[in-house]
Design a protein around this motif. Structure first.
Motif, PDB file in Angstrom:
ATOM      1  N   ASP A  11      54.636  88.215  22.385  1.00 39.92           N
ATOM      2  CA  ASP A  11      55.484  87.111  21.930  1.00 39.92           C
ATOM      3  C   ASP A  11      56.102  86.274  23.045  1.00 39.92           C
ATOM      4  OD1 ASP A  11      57.231  88.908  22.943  1.00 39.92           O
ATOM      5  OD2 ASP A  11      58.366  89.232  21.111  1.00 39.92           O
ATOM      6  N   ASP A  19      54.359  92.378  25.838  1.00 40.97           N
ATOM      7  CA  ASP A  19      54.370  91.994  24.423  1.00 40.97           C
ATOM      8  C   ASP A  19      53.657  90.662  24.255  1.00 40.97           C
ATOM      9  OD1 ASP A  19      55.726  94.215  23.715  1.00 40.97           O
ATOM     10  OD2 ASP A  19      57.674  93.230  23.418  1.00 40.97           O
ATOM     11  N   ARG A  73      61.707  84.695  21.636  1.00 40.19           N
ATOM     12  CA  ARG A  73      60.381  84.781  21.075  1.00 40.19           C
ATOM     13  C   ARG A  73      59.814  83.371  20.964  1.00 40.19           C
ATOM     14  NH1 ARG A  73      56.822  86.964  17.671  1.00 40.19           N
ATOM     15  NH2 ARG A  73      56.896  89.229  17.710  1.00 40.19           N
ATOM     16  N   GLN A  89      58.249  87.023  25.181  1.00 42.18           N
ATOM     17  CA  GLN A  89      59.652  87.283  25.537  1.00 42.18           C
ATOM     18  C   GLN A  89      59.728  87.717  26.997  1.00 42.18           C
ATOM     19  OE1 GLN A  89      61.130  89.683  21.899  1.00 42.18           O
ATOM     20  NE2 GLN A  89      62.727  88.236  22.422  1.00 42.18           N
TER      21      GLN A  89
END
Ligand code: UDP
Ligand code: MG
Length: 327
Positions: A105, A103, A208, A107
């Motif tokens: 972000d 991802d 995030r 994370q």
């Protein structure tokens, strides 16, 4: 239309990252991702798929491409297609023997990619990941645990942590996913179907880094329905069993009431109990119709056969035509 990707798999690793309105987090991502990949000592490429972002993400991705054109490709989709469709679009352009999804972000820390690759080297063709300690909101954690358990029961897909997108796939599995042409799908589950030697590793999880989640509650519910109906017929089967059970019980109940009518005569006491039973059954019937609708709706979507996404333009060394790419 953009030229099809190169067929040769000339690289060790492709990292595919879907990006949807992530302008706040992209600079931090670039800063951590590239050093982490350089440190692996393998040939790699990063494929960003811009999923129709409306913020500055497309421009930031172009800047990053210009900084590292040797190892970066950017695929711009014309319109928002959703995370999993965007990943599929990215897969089409991968050249690595191993494909890792991540991802945007942060994370899932990019520094953890090496852990996944170790398992691939050890002969596994699918490496899932488990978040050591989830850093998500309380209700999301609880809801996702419940859905995880339900999925584990009704599908043949065994993932400890379905929500973690940091995963590595062997080239052949990626090809099988591309060949499956599913209109709505869930990549980690789809990949698992084809895996011969799947395994999982524990990875770190962070909050995030910036920006906000692209999954409001209704989208999460939708995603979970995709997972259940896309990979299992158990809900329908459970429903038939429940329906059958209720029919049998009702049958005896009707006989009992008929006999009372003949023996005791007309009576209205207990009419609320009857109502309660009726409402319960009506509720179950409505739920069943809704459930059927979920399957029928997906058949409809699949039968339309619309393209899952439309690639607007591609930034890569190999495609010298960047006409129409955001500048
Ligand atoms: N994403 C995407 N298209 C969408 C929604 C999300 O490409 O329509 C991307 C998003 O940019 C991010 C990843 O999918 O890289 C996961 O999204 P997010 O972090 O918002 O999901 P969450 O972690 O909250 O489940
Ligand atoms: Mg996230």
């Amino acid at each position: 239309m953009v030229e099809p990707p190169l067929p040769e798999q000339t690289l060790d690793l492709s990292v595919v990252i879907p990006v949807y309105n992530e302008q706040d987090v992209l600079p931090a991502l670039f800063e951590r991702l590239y050093p982490a990949l350089d440190a692996l000592g393998r040939s790699y490429e990063v494929i960003f798929v811009d999923d129709g972002s409306r913020d500055r993400s497309p421009a930031l991705l172009r800047e990053q491409y210009q900084r590292r054109p040797d190892v970066t490709r950017v695929i711009y989709l014309r319109a928002n297609a959703g995370q999993h469709a965007a990943l599929m679009a990215g897969f089409e352009y991968t050249r690595g023997k191993t494909v890792v999804t991540l991802d945007a972000d942060l994370q899932n820390p990019p520094e953890e990619i090496g852990k996944l690759l170790e398992q691939i080297d050890a002969g596994h063709d699918y490496v899932g990941s488990i978040r050591r300690q989830r850093k998500d909101s309380w209700w999301r954690d609880k809801a996702s645990r419940a859905m995880n358990r339900l999925r584990e029961k009704i599908t043949n897909i065994h993932m400890t942590d379905q929500g973690c997108m940091l995963r590595a796939y062997d080239r052949d599995i990626v090809q099988a996913m591309l060949d499956s042409h599913e209109a709505q799908t869930f990549i980690p589950a789809l990949g698992y179907l084809y895996a011969g030697h799947p395994t999982e590793v524990v990875v770190e999880h962070e909050e995030r880094a910036a920006g906000e989640s692209k999954y409001p509650l209704y989208k999460l519910i939708h995603l979970n329905f995709d997972l259940m109906t896309g990979f299992s017929l158990a809900p329908l089967q459970i429903f038939s069993v429940v329906g059958f059970f209720i029919s049998v019980v009702s049958f005896f109940f009707v006989i009992y009431l008929a006999l009372r009518r003949l023996i005791v005569g007309p009576e209205v006491e207990g009419v609320f109990t009857l109502f309660a039973i009726l409402f319960l059954v009506a509720g179950i019937i409505l739920f069943g119709i809704g459930l059927l609708g979920e399957y029928v709706g997906r058949i409809l979507v699949q039968s339309r056969g619309r393209p899952r996404y439309l690639v607007g333009c591609v930034l890569s060394k190999e495609h010298d035509d960047d006409k129409g790419c955001p500048s």
